[in-house]
Design a protein around this motif. Structure first.
Motif, PDB file in Angstrom:
ATOM      1  N   VAL A 111       0.829  -1.205   0.000  1.00 32.00           N
ATOM      2  CA  VAL A 111       0.000   0.000   0.000  1.00 32.00           C
ATOM      3  C   VAL A 111       0.864   1.256   0.000  1.00 32.00           C
ATOM      4  CG1 VAL A 111      -1.948   1.118   1.103  1.00 32.00           C
ATOM      5  CG2 VAL A 111      -1.600  -1.325   1.364  1.00 32.00           C
ATOM      6  N   SER A 147       2.515   1.687  -3.411  1.00 29.46           N
ATOM      7  CA  SER A 147       1.561   2.178  -4.406  1.00 29.46           C
ATOM      8  C   SER A 147       1.327   3.672  -4.244  1.00 29.46           C
ATOM      9  CB  SER A 147       0.223   1.450  -4.265  1.00 29.46           C
ATOM     10  OG  SER A 147       0.357   0.108  -4.643  1.00 29.46           O
ATOM     11  N   ARG A 148       1.161   4.084  -3.001  1.00 30.26           N
ATOM     12  CA  ARG A 148       0.920   5.510  -2.746  1.00 30.26           C
ATOM     13  C   ARG A 148       2.096   6.375  -3.178  1.00 30.26           C
ATOM     14  NH1 ARG A 148      -2.333   4.590   2.075  1.00 30.26           N
ATOM     15  NH2 ARG A 148      -4.445   4.996   1.339  1.00 30.26           N
TER      16      ARG A 148
END
Length: 209
Positions: free
Chosen positions: A182, A185-186
């Motif tokens: 996560v 991805s950010r």
DNA sequence: ACATTAAGTGATT
DNA sequence: AATCACTTAATGT
């Protein structure tokens, strides 16, 4: 042999090149293959002809952390320290790209150290540069924020593969950097907004090299 | 068409 | 920066 001269000819004297050619075993390794596993005893040292190898550390839970890449003209320093202490490998080495290399039996190590000054020079030099890379890896982990680490990782990766188009999944990157998918991805999204990279499925184009 | 895998995002700690 | 929970998008069968 031509391969050998092309990559190491400027380093070693002819005698040594001949010996390497006679004794060394030419090997081809596919991308993703594990060359050295943690705990392995090492009986031969690799001389990289082309391609790149990723060096990883692993904790007791099996969590990985990528340390650095080694490239053509480099050798694996872990091999050297293993020869000295006859100890096990502390790292894992995975082929980052397809790799061509020459395996040299470790017994030759010390023999050539005495016989060839160019060899001794090479070993010392390579110990030095590996040490420097290690320090850089420590700095990166200790001082850089995740977004900077990520960008450095992508650049290094693009550098060693001579390709700004990287075939990677976010979760693989997360594993190498020892963080979560996560987060990766950010941050990747942010890098894309800053025009440092371009994102695709299973692929990342590095713009800011 | 459906299942699976990769990637994007808001909210919370 | 990590985690959860959920959505959306791409791909395989």
């Amino acid at each position: 042999m031509e391969d050998l001269i092309e990559n190491y000819g400027y380093l070693f004297e002819d005698e040594l090149l001949k010996e390497i050619h006679e004794i060394g075993i030419y090997k081809s390794v596919k991308e993703g293959d594990v060359l050295i596993e943690i705990g392995d005893y090492i009986k031969s040292m690799p001389l990289l002809l082309n391609g790149a190898i990723k060096i990883l550390r692993e904790d007791k839970e099996g969590e990985e952390l990528a340390l650095y890449f080694i490239e053509r003209g480099d050798t694996c320093t872990m091999t050297l320290s293993c020869c000295v202490g006859n100890s096990k490998s502390e790292i894992r080495a995975v082929a980052e790209t397809d790799v061509h290399l020459i395996m040299i039996p470790v017994q030759k190590m010390s023999e050539w150290m005495r016989k060839y000054s160019s060899w001794q020079e090479f070993i010392l030099q390579s110990y030095h540069s590996r040490m420097m890379e290690m320090l850089e890896a420590i700095d990166t982990i200790a001082f850089l924020k995740m977004d900077e680490r990520l960008l450095k990782y992508l650049r290094d990766k693009a550098m060693v593969s001579h390709n700004d188009q990287l075939q990677v999944k976010h979760k693989d990157i997360a594993q190498d950097l020892h963080t979560s998918r996560v987060v990766v991805s950010r941050l990747l999204k942010k890098l894309e907004r800053d025009n440092k990279i371009k994102l695709f499925r299973n692929r990342i184009k590095v713009i800011a090299l």
